[in-house]
Design an enzyme around this catalytic site. Sequence first.
Site, mmCIF file in Angstrom:
data_model
loop_
_atom_site.group_PDB
_atom_site.id
_atom_site.type_symbol
_atom_site.label_atom_id
_atom_site.label_comp_id
_atom_site.label_asym_id
_atom_site.label_seq_id
_atom_site.Cartn_x
_atom_site.Cartn_y
_atom_site.Cartn_z
ATOM 1 N N ASP A 63 67.025 24.018 9.619
ATOM 2 C CA ASP A 63 68.382 24.385 10.063
ATOM 3 C C ASP A 63 68.332 24.999 11.457
ATOM 4 O OD1 ASP A 63 69.361 23.658 7.607
ATOM 5 O OD2 ASP A 63 69.285 25.688 6.765
ATOM 6 N N ASP A 69 71.112 34.825 12.248
ATOM 7 C CA ASP A 69 69.963 34.518 11.370
ATOM 8 C C ASP A 69 68.734 35.267 11.863
ATOM 9 O OD1 ASP A 69 70.894 31.047 10.983
ATOM 10 O OD2 ASP A 69 70.948 32.632 9.455
ATOM 11 N N GLU A 92 63.133 32.782 4.450
ATOM 12 C CA GLU A 92 63.548 31.406 4.722
ATOM 13 C C GLU A 92 63.396 31.101 6.199
ATOM 14 O OE1 GLU A 92 67.668 30.144 4.977
ATOM 15 O OE2 GLU A 92 67.165 28.311 3.890
ATOM 16 N N GLU A 93 63.514 32.136 7.035
ATOM 17 C CA GLU A 93 63.506 31.922 8.476
ATOM 18 C C GLU A 93 62.105 31.815 9.070
ATOM 19 O OE1 GLU A 93 67.555 31.730 8.332
ATOM 20 O OE2 GLU A 93 66.189 31.171 9.955
ATOM 21 N N ASP A 113 66.165 35.359 1.647
ATOM 22 C CA ASP A 113 66.951 34.572 2.588
ATOM 23 C C ASP A 113 67.850 35.598 3.266
ATOM 24 O OD1 ASP A 113 69.106 31.609 2.359
ATOM 25 O OD2 ASP A 113 68.562 32.943 4.026
ATOM 26 N N LEU A 115 70.153 35.666 5.649
ATOM 27 C CA LEU A 115 71.576 35.425 5.887
ATOM 28 C C LEU A 115 71.942 34.045 5.356
ATOM 29 C CD1 LEU A 115 73.824 37.192 7.062
ATOM 30 C CD2 LEU A 115 73.652 35.886 9.175
ATOM 31 N N ASP A 116 72.049 33.990 4.015
ATOM 32 C CA ASP A 116 72.350 32.707 3.376
ATOM 33 C C ASP A 116 73.808 32.326 3.634
ATOM 34 O OD1 ASP A 116 71.586 30.594 1.320
ATOM 35 O OD2 ASP A 116 73.442 31.418 0.531
ATOM 36 N N GLU A 274 66.266 31.796 -3.599
ATOM 37 C CA GLU A 274 67.651 31.491 -3.961
ATOM 38 C C GLU A 274 67.733 31.220 -5.465
ATOM 39 O OE1 GLU A 274 68.284 28.270 -1.095
ATOM 40 O OE2 GLU A 274 69.524 29.572 0.146
HETATM 41 P P1 P6P Z 1 76.171 22.237 1.502
HETATM 42 C C1 P6P Z 1 73.959 27.431 2.663
HETATM 43 O O1 P6P Z 1 73.341 26.613 3.635
HETATM 44 C C2 P6P Z 1 73.343 27.081 1.315
HETATM 45 O O2 P6P Z 1 71.972 27.311 1.335
HETATM 46 C C3 P6P Z 1 74.027 27.859 0.202
HETATM 47 O O3 P6P Z 1 74.400 29.134 0.571
HETATM 48 C C4 P6P Z 1 75.225 26.999 -0.115
HETATM 49 O O4 P6P Z 1 75.657 27.138 -1.467
HETATM 50 C C5 P6P Z 1 74.714 25.584 0.157
HETATM 51 O O5 P6P Z 1 73.594 25.708 1.046
HETATM 52 C C6 P6P Z 1 75.769 24.739 0.818
HETATM 53 O O6 P6P Z 1 75.207 23.463 1.008
HETATM 54 O O7 P6P Z 1 75.272 21.029 1.454
HETATM 55 O O8 P6P Z 1 77.311 22.164 0.494
HETATM 56 O O9 P6P Z 1 76.660 22.612 2.878
#
Ligand code: P6P
Length: 337
Positions: A63, A69, A92-93, A113, A115-116, A274
Amino acid sequence: MSDMFDLDAPTLSRYVMKNTKDPELVILLNSLATSFKLIASAVGRAGVAKLYGLAGEVNSTGDDQKKLDVMSNDMMINALIHSGVCCVLVSEENEDPIIVPADKAGKFCVAFDPLDGSSNIDCNVSVGTIFSVYERKDGSVNDLLRSGADCICAGYCCYSSAVELVFTFNGGTVEGFCLDPTIGEFIHTRIDMKFPADGGKRIYSCNEGNYIHWDKPIQDAVSVFKSGVDGEPYTARYVGSMVADIHRTLLYGGVYIYPADKKSPKGKLRCLYEGIPMALIIEQAGGIASTGYFQGKIGRVAELVPDAIHCKCPIIMGGPRDVGVIYDCYKKAGVET
Ligand code: P6P
């Protein structure tokens, strides 16, 4: 208690000491809480401080890293390294694990993670931090490549209209703490959080843009949600930020799914920081945290053993009533649930 002030504030430190008698866990949770306060401050001031946008780097997931982040990651790493109670960190970073220098090392291994959901940050949608804690065995990254059975603490912090920390000690109850910005403390506001006993609101939460990639039982289950069950219609809610979607599912009811599919055969979400932490929260609140059909069976996310620090896992998480709709579709397809 006076009308305006709590003379006996139920703080995070007090809860952890009372329920674990482990001062090092108090230090750990306080260090995590410090990083959550710093992240909340940065997220809340992002517009003013020109923190939106990309940092110009790419993370382990591939990403594009947002400025926030990178900042959130640094805030957590610094707080945990200087806590004196951690020996291994996985973020994650960061592509590689962080081994804490011996002079600062302690007994905990933490995966997170920072800043999810940060792809949402520039439009002010809720984001969060997710974390899992294991106890040191040999002080190597292998200490984190263990199932949820060995995870001693798991939780998330949601940065939204309020800043709320939700966590559980393995085998314990799920507890919620809201940040009181006037005193900078996380105050115990939700005790022994459980899914609504009657299943709560009929909400399904998924990215339907992946519909064509899903297995047929998942497609069938979402079709059932759309047509309603026992004459009761479902509502679709999808934030695209796992912490926000899981927090709503836990409090209101419903089901959140990010299944394995033809595009993502192991799912999209990360197992160690996660899937597993959220699975422990969901299960200990009376829900079901399933992989769906994965590796030849319908399994529990909490039983997965990560084979690498950034490995992925499928996610089907929600109350028994709504996960049951998905299981019924698997049964009709001849899959044992
Ligand atoms: P999509 C955010 O990138 C994440 O890791 C989660 O927080 C979120 O539920 C999911 O991915 C969203 O993914 O493919 O729907 O954009």
